[in-house]
Each structure stands twice: as C-alpha cells, then as structure tokens.
Design a protein around this motif. Structure first.
Motif, PDB file in Angstrom:
ATOM      1  N   ALA A   1       0.858  -1.189   0.000  1.00  0.00           N
ATOM      2  CA  ALA A   1       0.000   0.000   0.000  1.00  0.00           C
ATOM      3  C   ALA A   1       0.896   1.242   0.000  1.00  0.00           C
ATOM      4  N   ALA A   2       0.273   2.391  -0.258  1.00  0.00           N
ATOM      5  CA  ALA A   2       1.021   3.650  -0.332  1.00  0.00           C
ATOM      6  C   ALA A   2       1.255   4.220   1.064  1.00  0.00           C
ATOM      7  N   GLU A   3       1.885   3.415   1.894  1.00  0.00           N
ATOM      8  CA  GLU A   3       2.174   3.790   3.278  1.00  0.00           C
ATOM      9  C   GLU A   3       3.567   3.311   3.645  1.00  0.00           C
ATOM     10  N   ALA A   4       4.275   4.098   4.440  1.00  0.00           N
ATOM     11  CA  ALA A   4       5.661   3.787   4.783  1.00  0.00           C
ATOM     12  C   ALA A   4       5.803   2.464   5.520  1.00  0.00           C
ATOM     13  N   GLU A   5       4.779   2.077   6.276  1.00  0.00           N
ATOM     14  CA  GLU A   5       4.865   0.856   7.068  1.00  0.00           C
ATOM     15  C   GLU A   5       4.212  -0.345   6.394  1.00  0.00           C
ATOM     16  N   ALA A   6       3.743  -0.187   5.181  1.00  0.00           N
ATOM     17  CA  ALA A   6       3.074  -1.293   4.487  1.00  0.00           C
ATOM     18  C   ALA A   6       4.067  -2.409   4.176  1.00  0.00           C
ATOM     19  N   ALA A   7       3.540  -3.606   4.018  1.00  0.00           N
ATOM     20  CA  ALA A   7       4.390  -4.772   3.779  1.00  0.00           C
ATOM     21  C   ALA A   7       5.158  -4.630   2.476  1.00  0.00           C
ATOM     22  N   GLU A   8       6.405  -5.103   2.490  1.00  0.00           N
ATOM     23  CA  GLU A   8       7.268  -5.051   1.308  1.00  0.00           C
ATOM     24  C   GLU A   8       6.946  -6.231   0.393  1.00  0.00           C
TER      25      GLU A   8
END
Length: 450
Positions: free
Chosen positions: A157-164
C-alpha cells in the motif's frame, strides 16, 4: 464555495425552465388567470424560472415544433487525473490567474484540455486550470518509469509501514499505473505495489518493462558500477567504480559512443549498453609515452641511487596535479626508496585518491621487497617518483593488495603511492582521509632531496 455552487446551479435551472416550456407559457397564464391568479405576476415568475410549467393537456400538433432525431452521439472518453499535491485551481492558464478553489492531494478531476503545460479541468460543475506537473493523468496503459537508485521498495500500500512485496534497482524499467499519497503504483515482473515517487523518473506512454532501460547522470547503483568497470576495461573510464554516474562517467561514455558510432549523448540507452557488453573490439588506444632517459649510477653492481644524485631536484607537488600529470597505464616510472637508495621500475595502474602502482617486472618486485627488508609490509616509506626527468616527493606502502594488470611480475596486486594531500580509501568504519603517516614520509622525501 457552497454558496457559489448553489448560485450557479440556480442560474442553470432558470435557464432550463425558460427553454423547456415557452410553447405553453401563454396557455398556462390564461388558465391560472381564470383561477384568480394575477397574469402579470405569473408571467414574471415564469420568465424568472421560478415556476416550471407542466400543462394539464398535451400540446396540440400545431404547437409542436418538429425536430430532427439524429443518432445519439457517443459519449466522449473521460480522462481523469489525480492531484499529486495540494494545488490551486485557477480561472486561467497562468500562475497569476485568480484561484478558484483548492485541490487536495489524491483528489480526482476530469481533464478537458491539455496545452502549454496546463490542464483545463472540471471538478463537479466548476472548471479551472492546473499545471500538468501537479497532476497524474490516468490512462489505460500507464507510463514508462525508470528507477534512479538501488533499493527502491515496492510496498503493498502507499504507506511507509506497508508490507514489502519487492525491490527495484537502478535502471529497472517499470510500468506506472496510478498515484497515491506521494507514491506511484507500479508493476515489475511479478510484483505490483507502491513506490515512493522520488525513486522513479516518469517517462512517456508505457512501452515495456526492462531490466535496464537506461543509465544517465545523477543515477547510482550496481548497474552503474558494472558499466564503469566495463568502460575502464576498454580504457575509457579512468576513475574509481563508485557506482555514481557523474561527469567523469559521462565523458567516458561519450568517448565510447563516438568509437561505437552511435549518438554521443553521454547517456547509456539500450543500444549503447548492448554494444558495451558485447564481445567486440571497441577499445580506446592509449599510447605509451617514451620516458626521458634517467641515469642511474651504480655502486659495486647495485642499483642504489645516492641522495646526492637527486639533491636539489625533488619537488613537493599536490596530488591533484600529479593525478593529471602522470598518465594512467604509464610504464616508465622509476621509484627510489629514500632511506636505502634502492630503486625499481613501475607502472601507474590507476587510482583517483592516490596512485595505484605495480612493479614492472619480477626483478623490480625483488627490489621492492629488498627495500622492505625481505618481507611485505603496510609500513610507510619515503620515496622519490621519477617521471620524465622530474623527481616528486612521495610515500609508499609495501603490501601487495587488490587487483593487478601485470601477470608475470611475481606481485599479486598493487601498492599505493601517496603524494602531498592524497587520501586513503574509505574502509568500513574509517572515512576517506589524508593519512598523517604517509604525509610525514612525503615531507621526509622532500626534505632529503630539496
């Protein structure tokens, strides 16, 4: 804004009323007059659009104006765009035009026109203009995107903590499909997700994915390292393969492209990279300068050089000048150990922060080892480097390390020779720096021969 929208909507409805019901206005006035309504007031209200007319009886045939019934026009394709950042929608295609309203990041507008770097857009019933670079125009196929540095992470997702979900590397060519929260939605091989927009260079319409679409100035990473090493092996690149695409790499690439008979742009496109990694004979020819003869007096059959021979000749010269003076690949150097007078012939292999040097022959390797008392050592020793009859104050270590270009000199690597203000390589936990021990030896060499 709400007040402005309602006002505009009311005007639109009034106009609709005027054009929908003019044929029955007179009849409606007469009917309502018979019911006791003031005809003048009714006529005025109808004209203002405050009363919509719905006649009790269908219109007579004589009242109906015949209208042609052409085939219904197909709806034009709607082009949508997403705001990359908060932006002012303006009344005209100019930064000086009045701001109509504010678009927030990720809000969507319809694009009506595109010209001269501006987009005419509609947002509900409001129209205005936004600069093209503040919008991500959505298309069915998407766009070409090129990764500018190693390690760009694709996230779920477009979030810094989203899964790689994957990683990208310099030069990777991806498909860019959408924009959200400062990230591009991309696909590459089997991975689909979001990457920080700063990691990519957005190109034109999508063509295809690529392992390396191109390499250009400002990029950095392992693909650049590989290119620099290949250019060096062909004698075009003379710097360290750091992986940073700078001016020296641009110069080397242009020289290669010229010899390869392709456009010398200084950017490595697919054709340039294909030629660079191909098995061909494209290589820069470096002429070996003829060294100025240097007399080396001998004493009892040894090759020792007494200090009296060089007294008054030694120069203390900054590394930045030496680096431009002694050519890479030059094989006519003489290195004299100040403390013993032992000398050996050498080649400048390369080096950007100091001079990487190799003994020229097996006999020269034996002389170098003799100067160190018969064993290799990292200890610094003052030396004079002789080039074209000039004596330069310098310092060397005596430990073979890293790579070499001479295979038959019994020396598995090269040594480092330092000059005034030259630096050591950076090591893990140790920054690149001027080495005090080397500089002390440089000064000793100068004092012994000045």
């Amino acid at each position: 804004m709400k007040k402005r929208i309602l006002g505009t909507l009311g005007a639109a409805m009034a106009a609709m009323a005027v054009f929908v019901t003019p044929l029955h206005r007179a009849g409606a006035v007469e009917q309502n007059a018979a019911a006791g309504e003031d005809p003048a007031v009714l006529a005025e209200e109808i004209a203002l659009g405050n009363i919509f007319l719905f006649p009790d009886e269908p219109a007579a045939a004589s009242d109906v104006i015949p209208v042609d019934n052409p085939e219904p026009a197909s709806e034009p394709a709607v082009t949508e765009a997403r705001a990359k950042e908060e932006a002012q929608v303006r009344s005209g295609a100019s930064d000086e035009a009045e701001a109509v309203f504010t678009m927030h990041q990720d809000e969507t507008v319809q694009v009506l026109e595109q010209a001269d770097g501006w987009c005419k857009v509609s947002y509900g019933i409001i129209e205005g203009y936004l600069p093209e670079d503040q919008l991500f125009v959505l298309t069915q196929e998407g766009y070409d995107g090129t990764v500018m540095k190693d390690g760009a992470v694709i996230r779920q997702a477009a979030e810094a903590e989203a899964a790689e979900v994957g990683k990208l590397y310099t030069g990777n060519g991806v498909r860019v499909m959408d924009y959200q929260n400062g990230c591009y939605k991309v696909s590459y091989k089997d991975a689909v997700g979001y990457v920080e927009a700063a990691s990519l260079k957005l190109e034109g319409d999508f063509t295809a994915e690529a392992e390396v679409r191109y390499l250009k100035s400002g990029m950095s990473g392992e693909a650049v390292v590989r290119m620099q090493k290949e250019l060096a092996s062909r004698n075009y690149f003379t710097g360290e393969a750091t992986g940073t695409f700078g001016d020296l790499t641009v110069k080397a690439l242009k020289e290669f492209q010229t010899d390869a008979k392709v456009t010398a742009s200084g950017e490595a496109d697919a054709k340039t990279l294909e030629l660079l990694y191909a098995d061909n004979g494209i290589k820069k020819v470096i002429p070996t300068p003829t060294p100025k003869p240097t007399q080396t007096p001998s004493t009892g059959g040894s090759s020792n050089v007494p200090a009296t021979q060089v007294k008054g000749k030694v120069q203390l010269v900054d590394w930045s000048i030496i680096n431009r003076t002694i050519p890479r690949g030059y094989t006519g150097l003489q290195v004299i150990d100040v403390r013993t007078g032992i000398s050996f012939n050498a080649k400048r292999k390369g080096g950007t922060v100091h001079m990487d040097t190799e003994p020229l022959t097996a006999a020269d390797t034996a002389k170098l080892k003799q100067a160190y008392g018969g064993s290799w050592s990292w200890a610094r020793r003052p030396v004079w480097v002789v080039y074209n009859g000039n004596y330069y104050a310098a310092s060397m270590n005596g430990m073979p390390h890293a790579d070499s270009t001479i295979s038959d000199n019994n020396f598995p690597g090269h040594i480092c020779i330092h000059f005034l203000n030259s630096e050591t390589h950076a090591e893990p936990g140790i920054p690149q720096k001027v080495d005090p021990a080397h500089q002390a030896c440089v000064q000793e060499a100068f004092n012994a021969g000045k």
